[in-house]
Design an enzyme around this catalytic site. Structure first.
Site, PDB file in Angstrom:
ATOM      1  N   HIS A 468      36.085  42.143  39.897  1.00 30.80           N
ATOM      2  CA  HIS A 468      37.387  41.923  39.260  1.00 30.80           C
ATOM      3  C   HIS A 468      37.551  42.763  37.984  1.00 30.80           C
ATOM      4  O   HIS A 468      38.665  42.854  37.445  1.00 30.80           O
ATOM      5  CB  HIS A 468      37.542  40.439  38.917  1.00 30.80           C
ATOM      6  N   ASP A 472      42.059  44.463  40.763  1.00 32.68           N
ATOM      7  CA  ASP A 472      42.915  43.316  40.481  1.00 32.68           C
ATOM      8  C   ASP A 472      43.124  42.494  41.752  1.00 32.68           C
ATOM      9  O   ASP A 472      42.912  42.981  42.875  1.00 32.68           O
ATOM     10  CB  ASP A 472      44.270  43.780  39.936  1.00 32.68           C
TER      11      ASP A 472
END
Length: 497
Positions: A468, A472
């Protein structure tokens, strides 16, 4: 004629080293590339191979000496030039079959791999061996390496028993030619009996850099676990011990092993983890610690892919000589999705993001030794047939432990198929430094609503684990949706849609 042995390049900004260990003494015969000595710098341990075959005539820099780059370490004479000095020794000191012996050496282990563990000997001292017959198996952090006999004869002596850690280029054993069978076998049989006394009498001395580091840190030798040759401590070992001591007060005490009864203990078996298993454990934990790992899920109706495979599998196999499986479909679908979401095919390097304008697809494969990930290079440029052939060939060699280190390095994305073991859903762990891994699962018939009707469809859950920090949520979901769309309508791959 003599050959000089000099200090090699030690690395950027490193100008000197300490001679830690000599593996040969003056008068010893040496083979080209055989390890002569070990140097220790502030950062690494460097082994110095013999630049030529002959006899070690003179050691110029003794153990403990500090030497600079290109300094003279020793002199090697041609074998013929050493006859006169050797004659000064008693005739009985040299075995009659010395000229008939062949050393069994540790082969090249792969890029950045400097040591291995002897896992299995297929022969014992005194056994007759044929040329190229497998003698032993070595295990590195990633692969198993079989060592064949370089010549026919008798395995006169095993120098590195099972469990020993050996360096690349180190000596494993000695083979005597057929004529020395009678003399070699008793000598080999007597070796185990003499070994305890020899090992007990040997005083193993740590390298000067390690001793200095222990003194500066105020740490005792008992607190340091040596990983160097013969258990010697290195500077890195001292740093590990210091770090462990510093972390000990802050870390919660490890839960003691629950008491077991004598009956239970007799039914337990304690087995040391293999180097490969230790590496797998360490890398998986590092992936959890170092990445902001998250998993997103979706499901795919495999009807279209299964119908297409069923229609063309016989023609495909007849033309290309390989079966049409689902892995090529998934590989192509991932390549297609990675073009739209390139950050899933990228990696973080410090404060930079490195985008890959290629797809080196890792295909995770379970083997008896553990999980390995052979890489299909330039998968984005390969056809279905080329991908299937490479997956089949590398999967077979992975199970046989024949993969090289180079074949498991450089992947940019990974596919893991837990479905072959019956997994219905799981969260795959990233393969660092990659930013994405796709988990495939079992195809199972389920009731689905299609156009207002309840129908039975062969469904598979998909899982994308991603970093992450770079990917995204929108990009991860988009990637998985594109994979789903390509599998549910494979024509999209032809149209690049």
């Amino acid at each position: 004629m003599t050959t000089e042995v000099r200090v090699p390049t030690l690395g950027e900004s490193v100008t000197e080293a300490t001679v830690a260990t000599w593996f040969k003494k003056p008068g010893d015969a040496v083979a080209q590339d055989e390890m002569l000595c070990e140097l220790e710098t502030d950062k690494v341990t460097v082994e110095v191979p013999a630049p030529a075959a002959g006899v070690l005539a003179e050691i110029v820099a003794a153990e403990g000496t500090t030497v600079g780059v290109d300094a003279l370490l020793a002199m090697i004479s041609e074998a013929g030039a050493a006859v006169a000095p050797a004659a000064a020794k008693p005739a009985a000191a040299a075995p009659a079959a010395a000229a008939d012996t062949v050393d069994v050496m540790v082969p090249a282990l792969g890029e950045s791999v400097s040591e291995a563990t002897v896992s299995t000997w297929f022969k014992k001292a005194g056994d007759t061996v044929a040329q190229d017959e497998m003698l032993c198996e070595l295990e590195t952090d990633k692969v198993s390496v079989e060592v064949p006999a370089p010549a026919a004869g008798v395995l006169a002596e095993i120098l590195a028993p099972e469990g020993t850690t050996v360096a690349a280029g180190g000596k494993l054993a000695v083979i005597s030619a057929s004529g020395a069978v009678a003399a070699a076998a008793p000598a080999a049989a007597a070796a185990p009996a003499a070994a305890p006394a020899a090992s007990g009498a040997k005083d193993i001395k740590d390298g000067p850099a390690a001793e200095k580091a222990m003194a500066e840190a105020g740490i005792s030798r008992d607190a340091v676990t040596g990983t160097g040759r013969d258990g010697r401590a290195t500077k890195v070992d001292v740093a590990r011990a210091v770090a462990a001591a510093a972390a000990a007060p802050a870390a919660p005490a490890a839960a003691p092993r629950a008491p077991v009864s004598a009956d239970d203990a007799s039914r337990e078996e304690r087995v040391k983890m293999t180097r490969l298993r230790q590496t797998i454990a360490r890398r998986l934990k590092d992936a959890q610690n170092n990445a902001a790992m998250l998993t997103t899920y979706n499901e795919v109706d495999m009807s279209a892919a299964m119908d297409l495979r069923s229609t063309y599998k016989d023609q495909f196999e007849k033309k290309h000589g390989v079966r049409l499986g689902f892995m090529s479909f998934f590989t192509k679908a991932c390549v297609h999705a990675l073009k739209e979401v390139p950050e899933v095919n990228a990696e973080i390097d410090g404060t930079d993001i490195v985008y890959k304008n290629y797809v080196h697809m890792g295909i995770a494969a379970g083997t008896p030794q553990g999980l390995v990930v052979p890489v299909i290079r330039d998968a984005d440029q390969k056809s279905f047939a080329e991908i299937e052939k490479e997956i089949a060939e590398k999967g077979r060699r992975a199970r046989d432990g024949k993969l090289s280190m180079a074949e498991m390095q450089g992947g940019s994305f990974t596919i893991s198929n837990g479905g072959v073991y019956g997994s219905l859903m799981s969260s795959p762990i990233l393969n660092p430094p990659q930013s994405g891994i796709l988990g495939m699962h079992k195809i199972q018939d389920r009731a689905m609503v299609v156009n207002g009707q309840i129908v039975i469809r062969p469904m598979m859950y998909l899982a994308l684990s991603y970093d992450h920090r770079i990917v995204d949520g929108k990009g991860a979901v988009t990637f998985l949706v594109r994979v789903k769309e390509a599998l549910e309508d494979p024509r999209r791959l032809l149209m690049d849609l």
